[in-house]
Design a protein around this motif. Structure first.
Motif, PDB file in Angstrom:
ATOM      1  N   GLY A 137       0.813  -1.209   0.000  1.00  0.00           N
ATOM      2  CA  GLY A 137       0.000   0.000   0.000  1.00  0.00           C
ATOM      3  C   GLY A 137       0.847   1.261   0.000  1.00  0.00           C
ATOM      4  O   GLY A 137       0.600   2.190  -0.771  1.00  0.00           O
ATOM      5  N   PHE A 138       1.860   1.293   0.864  1.00  0.00           N
ATOM      6  CA  PHE A 138       2.733   2.468   0.926  1.00  0.00           C
ATOM      7  C   PHE A 138       3.474   2.676  -0.391  1.00  0.00           C
ATOM      8  O   PHE A 138       3.527   3.790  -0.919  1.00  0.00           O
ATOM      9  CB  PHE A 138       3.736   2.325   2.080  1.00  0.00           C
ATOM     10  N   ALA A 139       4.027   1.604  -0.939  1.00  0.00           N
ATOM     11  CA  ALA A 139       4.780   1.713  -2.197  1.00  0.00           C
ATOM     12  C   ALA A 139       3.869   2.108  -3.350  1.00  0.00           C
ATOM     13  O   ALA A 139       4.273   2.880  -4.234  1.00  0.00           O
ATOM     14  CB  ALA A 139       5.492   0.398  -2.497  1.00  0.00           C
ATOM     15  N   THR A 140       2.655   1.615  -3.350  1.00  0.00           N
ATOM     16  CA  THR A 140       1.706   2.007  -4.391  1.00  0.00           C
ATOM     17  C   THR A 140       1.403   3.494  -4.288  1.00  0.00           C
ATOM     18  O   THR A 140       1.336   4.203  -5.296  1.00  0.00           O
ATOM     19  CB  THR A 140       0.412   1.180  -4.290  1.00  0.00           C
ATOM     20  N   GLY A 141       1.225   3.977  -3.065  1.00  0.00           N
ATOM     21  CA  GLY A 141       1.006   5.410  -2.863  1.00  0.00           C
ATOM     22  C   GLY A 141       2.197   6.243  -3.308  1.00  0.00           C
ATOM     23  O   GLY A 141       2.042   7.300  -3.910  1.00  0.00           O
ATOM     24  N   VAL A 142       3.394   5.759  -3.027  1.00  0.00           N
ATOM     25  CA  VAL A 142       4.604   6.457  -3.480  1.00  0.00           C
ATOM     26  C   VAL A 142       4.663   6.477  -5.007  1.00  0.00           C
ATOM     27  O   VAL A 142       5.018   7.491  -5.615  1.00  0.00           O
ATOM     28  CB  VAL A 142       5.872   5.814  -2.870  1.00  0.00           C
ATOM     29  N   GLY A 143       4.297   5.365  -5.634  1.00  0.00           N
ATOM     30  CA  GLY A 143       4.246   5.322  -7.097  1.00  0.00           C
ATOM     31  C   GLY A 143       3.245   6.322  -7.654  1.00  0.00           C
ATOM     32  O   GLY A 143       3.507   6.995  -8.656  1.00  0.00           O
ATOM     33  N   TYR A 144       2.099   6.435  -6.994  1.00  0.00           N
ATOM     34  CA  TYR A 144       1.101   7.427  -7.390  1.00  0.00           C
ATOM     35  C   TYR A 144       1.681   8.838  -7.248  1.00  0.00           C
ATOM     36  O   TYR A 144       1.527   9.675  -8.141  1.00  0.00           O
ATOM     37  CB  TYR A 144      -0.156   7.275  -6.528  1.00  0.00           C
ATOM     38  N   LEU A 145       2.350   9.094  -6.117  1.00  0.00           N
ATOM     39  CA  LEU A 145       2.967  10.402  -5.883  1.00  0.00           C
ATOM     40  C   LEU A 145       3.996  10.723  -6.962  1.00  0.00           C
ATOM     41  O   LEU A 145       4.012  11.828  -7.512  1.00  0.00           O
ATOM     42  CB  LEU A 145       3.626  10.432  -4.499  1.00  0.00           C
ATOM     43  N   ILE A 146       4.842   9.762  -7.283  1.00  0.00           N
ATOM     44  CA  ILE A 146       5.861   9.973  -8.323  1.00  0.00           C
ATOM     45  C   ILE A 146       5.195  10.340  -9.647  1.00  0.00           C
ATOM     46  O   ILE A 146       5.582  11.315 -10.307  1.00  0.00           O
ATOM     47  CB  ILE A 146       6.739   8.718  -8.492  1.00  0.00           C
ATOM     48  N   ALA A 147       4.175   9.581 -10.021  1.00  0.00           N
ATOM     49  CA  ALA A 147       3.523   9.811 -11.311  1.00  0.00           C
ATOM     50  C   ALA A 147       2.821  11.161 -11.362  1.00  0.00           C
ATOM     51  O   ALA A 147       2.969  11.915 -12.338  1.00  0.00           O
ATOM     52  CB  ALA A 147       2.526   8.684 -11.593  1.00  0.00           C
ATOM     53  N   ILE A 148       2.092  11.520 -10.307  1.00  0.00           N
ATOM     54  CA  ILE A 148       1.325  12.767 -10.350  1.00  0.00           C
ATOM     55  C   ILE A 148       2.241  13.988 -10.269  1.00  0.00           C
ATOM     56  O   ILE A 148       1.992  15.006 -10.911  1.00  0.00           O
ATOM     57  CB  ILE A 148       0.217  12.786  -9.264  1.00  0.00           C
ATOM     58  N   VAL A 149       3.330  13.894  -9.501  1.00  0.00           N
ATOM     59  CA  VAL A 149       4.268  15.021  -9.413  1.00  0.00           C
ATOM     60  C   VAL A 149       5.016  15.189 -10.735  1.00  0.00           C
ATOM     61  O   VAL A 149       5.232  16.323 -11.196  1.00  0.00           O
ATOM     62  CB  VAL A 149       5.226  14.847  -8.213  1.00  0.00           C
ATOM     63  N   LEU A 150       5.411  14.086 -11.350  1.00  0.00           N
ATOM     64  CA  LEU A 150       6.059  14.194 -12.667  1.00  0.00           C
ATOM     65  C   LEU A 150       5.135  14.845 -13.686  1.00  0.00           C
ATOM     66  O   LEU A 150       5.548  15.744 -14.432  1.00  0.00           O
ATOM     67  CB  LEU A 150       6.484  12.810 -13.164  1.00  0.00           C
ATOM     68  N   LEU A 151       3.875  14.405 -13.713  1.00  0.00           N
ATOM     69  CA  LEU A 151       2.933  14.984 -14.666  1.00  0.00           C
ATOM     70  C   LEU A 151       2.693  16.462 -14.359  1.00  0.00           C
ATOM     71  O   LEU A 151       2.627  17.286 -15.281  1.00  0.00           O
ATOM     72  CB  LEU A 151       1.611  14.214 -14.671  1.00  0.00           C
ATOM     73  N   ALA A 152       2.582  16.806 -13.087  1.00  0.00           N
ATOM     74  CA  ALA A 152       2.360  18.210 -12.724  1.00  0.00           C
ATOM     75  C   ALA A 152       3.545  19.081 -13.156  1.00  0.00           C
ATOM     76  O   ALA A 152       3.357  20.181 -13.677  1.00  0.00           O
ATOM     77  CB  ALA A 152       2.137  18.333 -11.217  1.00  0.00           C
ATOM     78  N   GLY A 153       4.766  18.576 -12.948  1.00  0.00           N
ATOM     79  CA  GLY A 153       5.949  19.322 -13.379  1.00  0.00           C
ATOM     80  C   GLY A 153       5.977  19.518 -14.884  1.00  0.00           C
ATOM     81  O   GLY A 153       6.292  20.612 -15.374  1.00  0.00           O
ATOM     82  N   ILE A 154       5.629  18.485 -15.607  1.00  0.00           N
ATOM     83  CA  ILE A 154       5.598  18.588 -17.070  1.00  0.00           C
ATOM     84  C   ILE A 154       4.510  19.562 -17.508  1.00  0.00           C
ATOM     85  O   ILE A 154       4.720  20.383 -18.410  1.00  0.00           O
ATOM     86  CB  ILE A 154       5.398  17.192 -17.701  1.00  0.00           C
ATOM     87  N   ARG A 155       3.338  19.483 -16.862  1.00  0.00           N
ATOM     88  CA  ARG A 155       2.242  20.388 -17.233  1.00  0.00           C
ATOM     89  C   ARG A 155       2.596  21.844 -16.945  1.00  0.00           C
ATOM     90  O   ARG A 155       2.218  22.739 -17.715  1.00  0.00           O
ATOM     91  CB  ARG A 155       0.962  20.001 -16.495  1.00  0.00           C
ATOM     92  N   GLU A 156       3.311  22.086 -15.863  1.00  0.00           N
ATOM     93  CA  GLU A 156       3.728  23.467 -15.578  1.00  0.00           C
ATOM     94  C   GLU A 156       4.686  23.978 -16.650  1.00  0.00           C
ATOM     95  O   GLU A 156       4.623  25.142 -17.043  1.00  0.00           O
ATOM     96  CB  GLU A 156       4.375  23.545 -14.199  1.00  0.00           C
ATOM     97  N   LYS A 157       5.575  23.134 -17.129  1.00  0.00           N
ATOM     98  CA  LYS A 157       6.511  23.536 -18.197  1.00  0.00           C
ATOM     99  C   LYS A 157       5.793  23.712 -19.530  1.00  0.00           C
ATOM    100  O   LYS A 157       6.174  24.556 -20.340  1.00  0.00           O
ATOM    101  CB  LYS A 157       7.631  22.497 -18.355  1.00  0.00           C
ATOM    102  N   MET A 158       4.748  22.921 -19.765  1.00  0.00           N
ATOM    103  CA  MET A 158       4.032  22.999 -21.040  1.00  0.00           C
ATOM    104  C   MET A 158       3.238  24.291 -21.187  1.00  0.00           C
ATOM    105  O   MET A 158       2.866  24.669 -22.299  1.00  0.00           O
ATOM    106  CB  MET A 158       3.077  21.801 -21.207  1.00  0.00           C
ATOM    107  N   GLU A 159       2.971  24.983 -20.087  1.00  0.00           N
ATOM    108  CA  GLU A 159       2.244  26.252 -20.168  1.00  0.00           C
ATOM    109  C   GLU A 159       2.981  27.273 -21.021  1.00  0.00           C
ATOM    110  O   GLU A 159       2.370  28.157 -21.608  1.00  0.00           O
ATOM    111  CB  GLU A 159       2.019  26.831 -18.774  1.00  0.00           C
ATOM    112  N   TYR A 160       4.288  27.147 -21.093  1.00  0.00           N
ATOM    113  CA  TYR A 160       5.105  28.111 -21.828  1.00  0.00           C
ATOM    114  C   TYR A 160       5.424  27.656 -23.247  1.00  0.00           C
ATOM    115  O   TYR A 160       6.177  28.320 -23.946  1.00  0.00           O
ATOM    116  CB  TYR A 160       6.405  28.379 -21.058  1.00  0.00           C
ATOM    117  N   ASN A 161       4.868  26.528 -23.661  1.00  0.00           N
ATOM    118  CA  ASN A 161       5.139  25.997 -24.994  1.00  0.00           C
ATOM    119  C   ASN A 161       4.030  26.385 -25.963  1.00  0.00           C
ATOM    120  O   ASN A 161       2.894  26.641 -25.568  1.00  0.00           O
ATOM    121  CB  ASN A 161       5.258  24.468 -24.946  1.00  0.00           C
TER     122      ASN A 161
END
Length: 191
Positions: A137-161
């Motif tokens: 459960g903990f590792a699955t949550g960490v995997g979710y955190l990794i995925a959502i933070v990566l996507l959020a970082g990419i989406r923030e960068k895409m605002e300027y594209n």
């Protein structure tokens, strides 16, 4: 100890709940606009999935299975998850109101987040003991955190594209998520 590490790596990276199993997509796409909000949602999901895994595992192993009520596991797990989400919601509303307001409707949606229920059911299906369930459960949550933070970082960068009009909004987010899923597929050789 080696089994627990394999479970953790497998749950967080190889079988990532969002990018491999495609569970929890609603909040993944909805809350990933800003990194701060994504981190908050990831933390809430880690907390809920970990505690849900613990409580659901205990209920299943010591009450449902011995009494022959295995068939009630889905209903019981949903009730456990709903109670845990209410606790998280009350905590955030009282102590972190800015995060509570930023998460908005997506915080109560953790109750219906199929990733949380999916982990609890997978723990039973894979016949994990209590410790293995909590680690999964903990590792699955960490995997979710990794995925959502990566996507959020990419989406923030895409605002300027300069994105073509037909790809603006959700289409480019779905393409980005697809590319992330392909990248995470590279972890399949780890275990």
């Amino acid at each position: 100890m080696g089994d627990l590490i394999l479970i953790a790596v497998g749950s967080a990276l190889v079988s990532n709940v969002v990018l491999s199993q495609f569970l929890g997509i609603c909040s993944f796409l909805g809350v990933s606009k800003k990194t701060e909000t994504a981190v908050g949602m990831g933390g809430a999901v880690i907390f809920v999935i970990t505690l849900a895994s613990l409580v659901a595992g205990l209920l299943y192993q010591f009450i449902l299975q011995p009494l022959g009520f295995d068939y009630l596991n889905t209903i019981v797990f949903i009730l456990v998850i709903a109670a845990l989400v209410q606790i998280v919601e009350m905590f955030l509303k009282k102590f972190v109101p800015s995060l509570y307001n930023a998460l908005g409707v997506y915080l109560p949606l953790i109750t219906t987040n199929c990733a949380v229920l999916g982990v609890a059911l997978n723990n039973v299906q894979d016949e994990y003991n209590i410790l293995e369930s909590v680690v999964n459960g903990f590792a699955t949550g960490v995997g979710y955190l990794i995925a959502i933070v990566l996507l959020a970082g990419i989406r923030e960068k895409m605002e300027y594209n300069d994105i073509p009009e037909s790809f603006k909004g959700i289409p480019i987010v779905l393409v980005t998520s697809t590319l992330m899923a392909i990248a995470f597929f590279g972890f399949s050789g780890l275990i």
